[in-house]
Design a protein around this motif. Structure first.
Motif, PDB file in Angstrom:
ATOM      1  N   LEU A  24       0.807  -1.222   0.000  1.00 48.83           N
ATOM      2  CA  LEU A  24       0.000   0.000   0.000  1.00 48.83           C
ATOM      3  C   LEU A  24       0.843   1.276   0.000  1.00 48.83           C
ATOM      4  O   LEU A  24       0.447   2.285  -0.577  1.00 48.83           O
ATOM      5  CB  LEU A  24      -0.935   0.017   1.218  1.00 48.83           C
ATOM      6  CG  LEU A  24      -2.069  -1.000   1.216  1.00 48.83           C
ATOM      7  CD1 LEU A  24      -2.744  -1.044   2.579  1.00 48.83           C
ATOM      8  CD2 LEU A  24      -3.072  -0.663   0.126  1.00 48.83           C
ATOM      9  N   THR A  25       1.996   1.226   0.664  1.00 49.02           N
ATOM     10  CA  THR A  25       2.827   2.425   0.798  1.00 49.02           C
ATOM     11  C   THR A  25       3.925   2.513  -0.255  1.00 49.02           C
ATOM     12  O   THR A  25       4.497   3.581  -0.460  1.00 49.02           O
ATOM     13  CB  THR A  25       3.514   2.471   2.177  1.00 49.02           C
ATOM     14  OG1 THR A  25       4.341   1.315   2.329  1.00 49.02           O
ATOM     15  CG2 THR A  25       2.502   2.569   3.302  1.00 49.02           C
ATOM     16  N   GLY A  26       4.260   1.385  -0.878  1.00 51.80           N
ATOM     17  CA  GLY A  26       5.373   1.363  -1.813  1.00 51.80           C
ATOM     18  C   GLY A  26       6.719   1.265  -1.110  1.00 51.80           C
ATOM     19  O   GLY A  26       7.768   1.400  -1.729  1.00 51.80           O
ATOM     20  N   ASP A  47       7.336  12.267   4.163  1.00 50.70           N
ATOM     21  CA  ASP A  47       6.794  11.411   3.107  1.00 50.70           C
ATOM     22  C   ASP A  47       6.400  10.037   3.648  1.00 50.70           C
ATOM     23  O   ASP A  47       5.395   9.464   3.240  1.00 50.70           O
ATOM     24  CB  ASP A  47       7.797  11.251   1.962  1.00 50.70           C
ATOM     25  CG  ASP A  47       8.019  12.547   1.190  1.00 50.70           C
ATOM     26  OD1 ASP A  47       7.114  13.407   1.197  1.00 50.70           O
ATOM     27  OD2 ASP A  47       9.097  12.691   0.585  1.00 50.70           O
ATOM     28  N   THR A  48       7.192   9.524   4.583  1.00 49.12           N
ATOM     29  CA  THR A  48       6.887   8.236   5.202  1.00 49.12           C
ATOM     30  C   THR A  48       5.614   8.338   6.019  1.00 49.12           C
ATOM     31  O   THR A  48       4.724   7.481   5.916  1.00 49.12           O
ATOM     32  CB  THR A  48       8.060   7.785   6.105  1.00 49.12           C
ATOM     33  OG1 THR A  48       9.233   7.645   5.309  1.00 49.12           O
ATOM     34  CG2 THR A  48       7.747   6.480   6.804  1.00 49.12           C
ATOM     35  N   LEU A  49       5.505   9.369   6.821  1.00 47.48           N
ATOM     36  CA  LEU A  49       4.312   9.570   7.643  1.00 47.48           C
ATOM     37  C   LEU A  49       3.077   9.744   6.759  1.00 47.48           C
ATOM     38  O   LEU A  49       2.019   9.176   7.031  1.00 47.48           O
ATOM     39  CB  LEU A  49       4.505  10.783   8.562  1.00 47.48           C
ATOM     40  CG  LEU A  49       3.442  11.018   9.623  1.00 47.48           C
ATOM     41  CD1 LEU A  49       3.280   9.808  10.533  1.00 47.48           C
ATOM     42  CD2 LEU A  49       3.804  12.251  10.447  1.00 47.48           C
ATOM     43  N   CYS A  53      -0.140   7.217   6.804  1.00 45.98           N
ATOM     44  CA  CYS A  53      -1.473   7.740   7.110  1.00 45.98           C
ATOM     45  C   CYS A  53      -2.461   7.459   5.982  1.00 45.98           C
ATOM     46  O   CYS A  53      -3.606   7.083   6.234  1.00 45.98           O
ATOM     47  CB  CYS A  53      -1.411   9.239   7.413  1.00 45.98           C
ATOM     48  SG  CYS A  53      -0.670   9.610   9.001  1.00 45.98           S
ATOM     49  N   LYS A  54      -2.025   7.615   4.747  1.00 46.13           N
ATOM     50  CA  LYS A  54      -2.905   7.325   3.610  1.00 46.13           C
ATOM     51  C   LYS A  54      -3.257   5.842   3.557  1.00 46.13           C
ATOM     52  O   LYS A  54      -4.418   5.475   3.376  1.00 46.13           O
ATOM     53  CB  LYS A  54      -2.243   7.750   2.300  1.00 46.13           C
ATOM     54  CG  LYS A  54      -2.276   9.244   2.076  1.00 46.13           C
ATOM     55  CD  LYS A  54      -1.597   9.625   0.779  1.00 46.13           C
ATOM     56  CE  LYS A  54      -1.603  11.144   0.610  1.00 46.13           C
ATOM     57  NZ  LYS A  54      -0.831  11.567  -0.555  1.00 46.13           N
ATOM     58  N   ALA A  55      -2.265   4.986   3.718  1.00 48.23           N
ATOM     59  CA  ALA A  55      -2.485   3.541   3.632  1.00 48.23           C
ATOM     60  C   ALA A  55      -3.362   3.025   4.766  1.00 48.23           C
ATOM     61  O   ALA A  55      -4.179   2.124   4.568  1.00 48.23           O
ATOM     62  CB  ALA A  55      -1.147   2.809   3.629  1.00 48.23           C
ATOM     63  N   LEU A  63      -0.736   7.503  15.229  1.00 44.53           N
ATOM     64  CA  LEU A  63       0.487   6.709  15.129  1.00 44.53           C
ATOM     65  C   LEU A  63       1.502   7.038  16.220  1.00 44.53           C
ATOM     66  O   LEU A  63       2.457   6.302  16.412  1.00 44.53           O
ATOM     67  CB  LEU A  63       1.146   6.921  13.759  1.00 44.53           C
ATOM     68  CG  LEU A  63       0.371   6.393  12.571  1.00 44.53           C
ATOM     69  CD1 LEU A  63       1.045   6.812  11.272  1.00 44.53           C
ATOM     70  CD2 LEU A  63       0.242   4.883  12.643  1.00 44.53           C
ATOM     71  N   MET A  64       1.299   8.144  16.912  1.00 39.92           N
ATOM     72  CA  MET A  64       2.236   8.526  17.961  1.00 39.92           C
ATOM     73  C   MET A  64       1.502   9.187  19.112  1.00 39.92           C
ATOM     74  O   MET A  64       0.463   9.800  18.918  1.00 39.92           O
ATOM     75  CB  MET A  64       3.315   9.445  17.404  1.00 39.92           C
ATOM     76  CG  MET A  64       2.814  10.723  16.790  1.00 39.92           C
ATOM     77  SD  MET A  64       4.109  11.669  15.975  1.00 39.92           S
ATOM     78  CE  MET A  64       3.879  11.135  14.292  1.00 39.92           C
ATOM     79  N   VAL A  65       2.059   9.050  20.297  1.00 38.41           N
ATOM     80  CA  VAL A  65       1.482   9.667  21.485  1.00 38.41           C
ATOM     81  C   VAL A  65       2.603  10.244  22.341  1.00 38.41           C
ATOM     82  O   VAL A  65       3.639   9.622  22.520  1.00 38.41           O
ATOM     83  CB  VAL A  65       0.605   8.664  22.280  1.00 38.41           C
ATOM     84  CG1 VAL A  65       1.412   7.505  22.793  1.00 38.41           C
ATOM     85  CG2 VAL A  65      -0.123   9.360  23.396  1.00 38.41           C
ATOM     86  N   TYR A  66       2.370  11.439  22.836  1.00 38.91           N
ATOM     87  CA  TYR A  66       3.341  12.122  23.679  1.00 38.91           C
ATOM     88  C   TYR A  66       3.111  11.731  25.126  1.00 38.91           C
ATOM     89  O   TYR A  66       1.982  11.742  25.612  1.00 38.91           O
ATOM     90  CB  TYR A  66       3.171  13.638  23.522  1.00 38.91           C
ATOM     91  CG  TYR A  66       3.977  14.457  24.492  1.00 38.91           C
ATOM     92  CD1 TYR A  66       5.321  14.714  24.260  1.00 38.91           C
ATOM     93  CD2 TYR A  66       3.416  14.951  25.654  1.00 38.91           C
ATOM     94  CE1 TYR A  66       6.071  15.462  25.154  1.00 38.91           C
ATOM     95  CE2 TYR A  66       4.154  15.698  26.561  1.00 38.91           C
ATOM     96  CZ  TYR A  66       5.488  15.942  26.293  1.00 38.91           C
ATOM     97  OH  TYR A  66       6.222  16.672  27.184  1.00 38.91           O
ATOM     98  N   GLU A  67       4.183  11.364  25.819  1.00 38.21           N
ATOM     99  CA  GLU A  67       4.110  11.033  27.243  1.00 38.21           C
ATOM    100  C   GLU A  67       5.203  11.781  27.984  1.00 38.21           C
ATOM    101  O   GLU A  67       6.353  11.778  27.565  1.00 38.21           O
ATOM    102  CB  GLU A  67       4.305   9.535  27.473  1.00 38.21           C
ATOM    103  CG  GLU A  67       3.221   8.677  26.868  1.00 38.21           C
ATOM    104  CD  GLU A  67       3.488   7.188  27.047  1.00 38.21           C
ATOM    105  OE1 GLU A  67       4.571   6.830  27.563  1.00 38.21           O
ATOM    106  OE2 GLU A  67       2.629   6.399  26.654  1.00 38.21           O
TER     107      GLU A  67
END
Length: 72
Positions: A24-26, A47-49, A53-55, A63-67
């Motif tokens: 899906l991402t290539g 570009d990776t993010l 997100c699209k896929a 995809l990420m959380v701040y702690e």
């Protein structure tokens, strides 16, 4: 401060395999595997993010959380 990377969780919730996400991402299968096994986020290219997100049909915040970490 720690930014937790949750790609493995999001993939599991959506039932997406490494091979499927790579298609899906290539991205290469090995790249997906490395991204999936990370627990802490060090650096992710825009570009990776975007491709992830699209896929996965998600927002970056899924995809990420701040702690915050407590000082000893």
């Amino acid at each position: 401060m720690v930014i937790r990377w949750k790609l493995a969780v999001v993939m599991a919730e959506r039932g997406v395999s490494n091979k499927e996400l790579a298609t899906l991402t290539g991205m290469h299968y090995t790249t997906i595997s490395k991204l999936k096994t990370r627990r802490r986020l060090t650096r992710v290219d825009e570009d990776t993010l975007d491709a992830l997100c699209k896929a996965l049909n998600c927002q970056p915040g899924e995809l990420m959380v701040y702690e915050e970490t407590s000082d000893p």
